[in-house]
Motif scaffolding. Structure first.
Motif, PDB file in Angstrom:
ATOM      1  N   ALA A   1       0.836  -1.212   0.000  1.00 43.98           N
ATOM      2  CA  ALA A   1       0.000   0.000   0.000  1.00 43.98           C
ATOM      3  C   ALA A   1       0.866   1.257   0.000  1.00 43.98           C
ATOM      4  O   ALA A   1       0.586   2.218  -0.741  1.00 43.98           O
ATOM      5  N   SER A   2       1.935   1.257   0.810  1.00 45.24           N
ATOM      6  CA  SER A   2       2.764   2.467   0.911  1.00 45.24           C
ATOM      7  C   SER A   2       3.500   2.746  -0.398  1.00 45.24           C
ATOM      8  O   SER A   2       3.811   3.886  -0.711  1.00 45.24           O
ATOM      9  N   ARG A   3       3.765   1.681  -1.181  1.00 44.97           N
ATOM     10  CA  ARG A   3       4.421   1.894  -2.482  1.00 44.97           C
ATOM     11  C   ARG A   3       3.379   2.100  -3.588  1.00 44.97           C
ATOM     12  O   ARG A   3       3.710   2.112  -4.764  1.00 44.97           O
ATOM     13  N   ARG A   4       2.127   2.220  -3.178  1.00 43.66           N
ATOM     14  CA  ARG A   4       1.037   2.565  -4.116  1.00 43.66           C
ATOM     15  C   ARG A   4       0.886   1.553  -5.254  1.00 43.66           C
ATOM     16  O   ARG A   4       0.648   1.939  -6.402  1.00 43.66           O
ATOM     17  N   LEU A   5       1.044   0.263  -4.940  1.00 42.29           N
ATOM     18  CA  LEU A   5       0.797  -0.725  -5.997  1.00 42.29           C
ATOM     19  C   LEU A   5      -0.676  -0.718  -6.376  1.00 42.29           C
ATOM     20  O   LEU A   5      -1.549  -0.621  -5.494  1.00 42.29           O
ATOM     21  N   THR A   6      -0.968  -0.790  -7.651  1.00 40.50           N
ATOM     22  CA  THR A   6      -2.351  -0.808  -8.120  1.00 40.50           C
ATOM     23  C   THR A   6      -2.701  -2.216  -8.576  1.00 40.50           C
ATOM     24  O   THR A   6      -1.834  -3.111  -8.594  1.00 40.50           O
ATOM     25  N   ARG A   7      -3.940  -2.383  -9.016  1.00 40.21           N
ATOM     26  CA  ARG A   7      -4.390  -3.729  -9.404  1.00 40.21           C
ATOM     27  C   ARG A   7      -3.715  -4.243 -10.672  1.00 40.21           C
ATOM     28  O   ARG A   7      -3.823  -5.419 -10.987  1.00 40.21           O
ATOM     29  N   THR A   8      -3.051  -3.365 -11.411  1.00 43.34           N
ATOM     30  CA  THR A   8      -2.341  -3.853 -12.610  1.00 43.34           C
ATOM     31  C   THR A   8      -0.882  -4.200 -12.301  1.00 43.34           C
ATOM     32  O   THR A   8      -0.181  -4.722 -13.158  1.00 43.34           O
ATOM     33  N   ASP A   9      -0.423  -3.887 -11.088  1.00 40.72           N
ATOM     34  CA  ASP A   9       0.971  -4.164 -10.726  1.00 40.72           C
ATOM     35  C   ASP A   9       1.104  -5.599 -10.180  1.00 40.72           C
ATOM     36  O   ASP A   9       0.107  -6.304 -10.045  1.00 40.72           O
ATOM     37  N   ALA A  10       2.326  -5.968  -9.854  1.00 41.59           N
ATOM     38  CA  ALA A  10       2.526  -7.374  -9.471  1.00 41.59           C
ATOM     39  C   ALA A  10       3.528  -7.531  -8.335  1.00 41.59           C
ATOM     40  O   ALA A  10       4.430  -6.710  -8.144  1.00 41.59           O
ATOM     41  N   VAL A  11       3.322  -8.614  -7.600  1.00 43.38           N
ATOM     42  CA  VAL A  11       4.229  -9.030  -6.520  1.00 43.38           C
ATOM     43  C   VAL A  11       5.131 -10.126  -7.080  1.00 43.38           C
ATOM     44  O   VAL A  11       4.663 -11.025  -7.788  1.00 43.38           O
ATOM     45  N   PHE A  12       6.426 -10.054  -6.775  1.00 46.21           N
ATOM     46  CA  PHE A  12       7.370 -11.112  -7.147  1.00 46.21           C
ATOM     47  C   PHE A  12       7.872 -11.751  -5.858  1.00 46.21           C
ATOM     48  O   PHE A  12       8.382 -11.040  -4.981  1.00 46.21           O
ATOM     49  N   ALA A  13       7.708 -13.054  -5.736  1.00 46.07           N
ATOM     50  CA  ALA A  13       8.170 -13.781  -4.542  1.00 46.07           C
ATOM     51  C   ALA A  13       9.486 -14.452  -4.870  1.00 46.07           C
ATOM     52  O   ALA A  13       9.519 -15.412  -5.655  1.00 46.07           O
ATOM     53  N   LEU A  14      10.585 -13.955  -4.295  1.00 47.49           N
ATOM     54  CA  LEU A  14      11.916 -14.532  -4.540  1.00 47.49           C
ATOM     55  C   LEU A  14      12.361 -15.245  -3.266  1.00 47.49           C
ATOM     56  O   LEU A  14      12.764 -14.597  -2.291  1.00 47.49           O
ATOM     57  N   GLY A  15      12.268 -16.576  -3.243  1.00 48.68           N
ATOM     58  CA  GLY A  15      12.672 -17.300  -2.047  1.00 48.68           C
ATOM     59  C   GLY A  15      12.151 -18.725  -2.049  1.00 48.68           C
ATOM     60  O   GLY A  15      11.659 -19.228  -3.065  1.00 48.68           O
ATOM     61  N   GLY A  16      12.210 -19.349  -0.887  1.00 54.09           N
ATOM     62  CA  GLY A  16      11.694 -20.705  -0.718  1.00 54.09           C
ATOM     63  C   GLY A  16      10.194 -20.662  -0.430  1.00 54.09           C
ATOM     64  O   GLY A  16       9.514 -19.661  -0.677  1.00 54.09           O
ATOM     65  N   GLY A  17       9.710 -21.768   0.142  1.00 48.07           N
ATOM     66  CA  GLY A  17       8.278 -21.883   0.397  1.00 48.07           C
ATOM     67  C   GLY A  17       7.746 -20.838   1.362  1.00 48.07           C
ATOM     68  O   GLY A  17       6.582 -20.431   1.274  1.00 48.07           O
ATOM     69  N   VAL A  18       8.593 -20.370   2.281  1.00 48.18           N
ATOM     70  CA  VAL A  18       8.131 -19.379   3.253  1.00 48.18           C
ATOM     71  C   VAL A  18       7.751 -18.081   2.544  1.00 48.18           C
ATOM     72  O   VAL A  18       6.642 -17.550   2.707  1.00 48.18           O
ATOM     73  N   ILE A  19       8.653 -17.573   1.722  1.00 50.06           N
ATOM     74  CA  ILE A  19       8.384 -16.317   1.011  1.00 50.06           C
ATOM     75  C   ILE A  19       7.283 -16.517  -0.032  1.00 50.06           C
ATOM     76  O   ILE A  19       6.384 -15.674  -0.186  1.00 50.06           O
ATOM     77  N   GLY A  20       7.301 -17.654  -0.716  1.00 52.98           N
ATOM     78  CA  GLY A  20       6.264 -17.918  -1.726  1.00 52.98           C
ATOM     79  C   GLY A  20       4.879 -17.942  -1.110  1.00 52.98           C
ATOM     80  O   GLY A  20       3.931 -17.344  -1.640  1.00 52.98           O
ATOM     81  N   ASP A  21       4.737 -18.621   0.029  1.00 51.88           N
ATOM     82  CA  ASP A  21       3.426 -18.715   0.688  1.00 51.88           C
ATOM     83  C   ASP A  21       2.964 -17.358   1.224  1.00 51.88           C
ATOM     84  O   ASP A  21       1.801 -16.982   1.097  1.00 51.88           O
ATOM     85  N   LEU A  22       3.897 -16.631   1.849  1.00 48.66           N
ATOM     86  CA  LEU A  22       3.558 -15.340   2.466  1.00 48.66           C
ATOM     87  C   LEU A  22       3.235 -14.283   1.394  1.00 48.66           C
ATOM     88  O   LEU A  22       2.194 -13.619   1.449  1.00 48.66           O
TER      89      LEU A  22
END
Ligand code: NAD
Ligand code: GLY
Length: 352
Positions: free
Chosen positions: A89-110
Motif C-alpha cells: 500500500a505504501s508503495r502505491r501498488l495498483t491492481r495492474t501491478d505485481a508481486v514477485f516472490a523470490l525465495g523458498g516456500g516461506v516467502i512464496g506462501d507469504l
C-alpha cells in the motif's frame, strides 16, 4: 527452456531453465499490464540473488520496490503478513501491478497470500530458490501463513501469473535443505514412477533441470484434476501424515523433509502389510531415500506417534486419510478408521 502449462482456473506457465533468474523481467513483462513490481524476499536469498532479480526486472522497464524480511518459518506469520500488505500500500501498488516472490516456500506462501488479499487480489510471480519450492510450493496456488495454533491455518488459493525456476540457484542451498527437498522429489517418483525413478538412480549425475520439470509435471496433473484439494491432489500428502507425527514428536528437531522420508517408507510398509504392494517396495523406496542422505527409520515408537497423528488436519472425524503406495507410479487414498490406527502404526513402524 522447459515449460509446463498449468490449466488451472487461471492458466499459467512454469518455466524451468538454468540461468533464468536474469530473464525474469523480459519474460514477465508480456504477462503483466503494469510496470511496478514489489519484490518480496528474505535476507539470505536477498544477499545471494536480490540484486540480480532487481536488475532483471529493471532492464525490462519495471520500477522495483524491494522488501527484505528475516529468513525462516517465523516470517510466515500475521505480523509479517501485515508488514507486506502495508508495504504494497505504501508503495502505491495498483491492481495492474505485481508481486514477485523470490525465495523458498516461506516467502512464496507469504507473498502469495498477500497478493491474494491486497486490493482483493493482484498478480504475483513465483521465483523459487529452494528445491522444495521449485517442485512443490511455487506451483498450484496454495498460499498461507501460520497462526499460533498451527501451520498454514490462514490462506487462500491464488494461482501465480507465472513461475520462473532457475535450478542453478539451488547450488547455494545448505546440504540439509537440499536433501529435505529430495524427500519431496522421491515422493513424486513414488507417485508417478517413470521417468523420475530412473532419473534419480545416480545422485552424483542427477540432471536437476529435467528432474524438477518431471516433478512439476506430476504436480500440474494433480492440480488440474483437483485444484481446490478435495480429492486426487491429496495424493501429494504421501508420507506427510506419518511425517508430521514424527516432526511433532521431535519438537521439530526432525526436519519436514526427513519426516516425509521416514513417513513415505512407513506408508509403503503399511501397504505391504495390507497386501496392497510388492513386499520389496518399502526397501526399494528406502534404498533410494538413503542414497540422497535421508533417514528411513523413525526414532520414535508407534505408540508415541499415535497422538500426533490424531491431531493431523488430514483427520476427518472418526477416520484418517492415508496415502498408500501400490507400486512406483500407483498410489491410493484410503480412509482409515481411527480405532484401527494403533495396530496399523505397529506395522508401519515395526522396529520403532
Ligand atoms: P524456506 O523458504 O524457509 O527456505 C529454507 C532455507 O533455505 C531458509 O533458511 C532460506 O533462507 C534458505 N534458502 C532459500 N533459498 C536459498 C538459496 N538458493 N541458497 C541458500 N539458501 C537458501 O523453506 P522451504 O523448505 O523452501 O519451504 C517451507 C515452507 O513451504 C513451509 O512454510 C511450508 O508450509 C511451505 N509449503 C507450501 C506448499 C504449498 O503448496 N504452498 C507446499 C509445501 C510446503
Ligand atoms: N503441497 C501440497 C499441495 O500443493 O497440494
Amino acid at each position: 527452456m522447459n515449460v509446463i502449462q498449468v490449466k488451472a482456473s487461471k492458466p499459467y506457465d512454469v518455466c524451468i531453465e538454468n540461468g533464468l533468474l536474469d530473464r525474469v523481467g523480459e519474460l514477465s513483462a508480456p504477462l503483466l499490464p503494469g510496470r511496478t513490481a514489489a519484490l518480496i524476499t528474505e535476507e539470505t536469498v536477498n544477499s545471494l540473488y536480490g540484486d540480480r532479480a532487481v536488475g532483471a526486472l529493471e532492464r525490462a522497464g519495471f520500477t522495483v520496490h524491494r522488501l527484505v524480511l528475516p529468513a525462516g518459518e517465523e516470517t510466515k506469520c500475521l505480523t509479517r503478513f501485515g508488514e507486506v500488505l502495508e508495504f504494497l500500500a505504501s508503495r502505491r501498488l495498483t491492481r495492474t501491478d505485481a508481486v514477485f516472490a523470490l525465495g523458498g516456500g516461506v516467502i512464496g506462501d507469504l507473498a502469495g497470500f498477500a497478493a491474494a488479499v491486497y486490493l482483493r487480489g493482484v498478480r504475483y510471480v513465483q521465483i523459487p530458490t529452494t528445491l522444495l519450492a521449485a517442485v512443490d510450493s511455487s506451483v498450484g496456488g496454495k498460499t498461507a501463513i501460520d497462526l499460533s495454533v498451527g501451520k498454514n491455518l490462514a490462506g487462500a488459493f491464488h494461482q501465480p501469473a507465472a513461475v520462473f525456476c532457475d535450478p542453478t540457484l539451488l547450488s547455494t542451498l545448505p546440504p540439509e535443505t537440499f536433501s529435505d527437498g529430495c524427500a519431496e522429489v522421491i515422493k513424486y517418483a513414488v507417485l508417478a514412477g517413470e521417468p523420475l525413478y530412473s532419473l534419480l538412480q545416480t545422485p552424483a549425475s542427477a540432471d536437476w533441470e529435467t528432474i524438477i520439470t518431471e516433478c512439476v509435471s506430476v504436480k500440474r496433473n494433480l492440480v488440474e484434476a483437483d485444484e481446490f484439494d478435495t480429492g486426487e491432489r491429496m495424493l501429494l500428502n504421501l508420507g506427510h501424515t506419518f511425517g508430521h507425527a514424527i516432526e511433532q514428536a521431535s519438537a521439530l528437531s526432525v526436519t519436514h523433509g526427513k519426516g516425509v522420508a521416514i513417513g513415505t517408507v512407513a506408508a509403503a510398509r503399511l501397504s505391504a502389510h495390507l497386501g496392497l504392494c510388492d513386499p520389496q517396495l518399502p526397501e526399494q523406496i528406502a534404498g533410494l531415500l538413503a542414497r540422497y542422505g535421508l533417514p528411513v527409520e523413525s526414532p520414535y515408537p508407534a505408540a508415541e506417534l499415535e497422538g500426533h497423528m490424531l491431531s493431523d488436519k488430514k483427520r476427518a472425524g472418526k477416520t484418517i486419510r492415508l496415502v498408500l503406495p501400490e507400486g512406483f507410479g500407483r498410489c491410493i487414498l484410503r480412509e482409515t478408521p481411527i480405532d484401527e490406527l494403533p495396530a496399523l502404526l505397529r506395522e508401519a513402524f515395526p522396529g520403532a
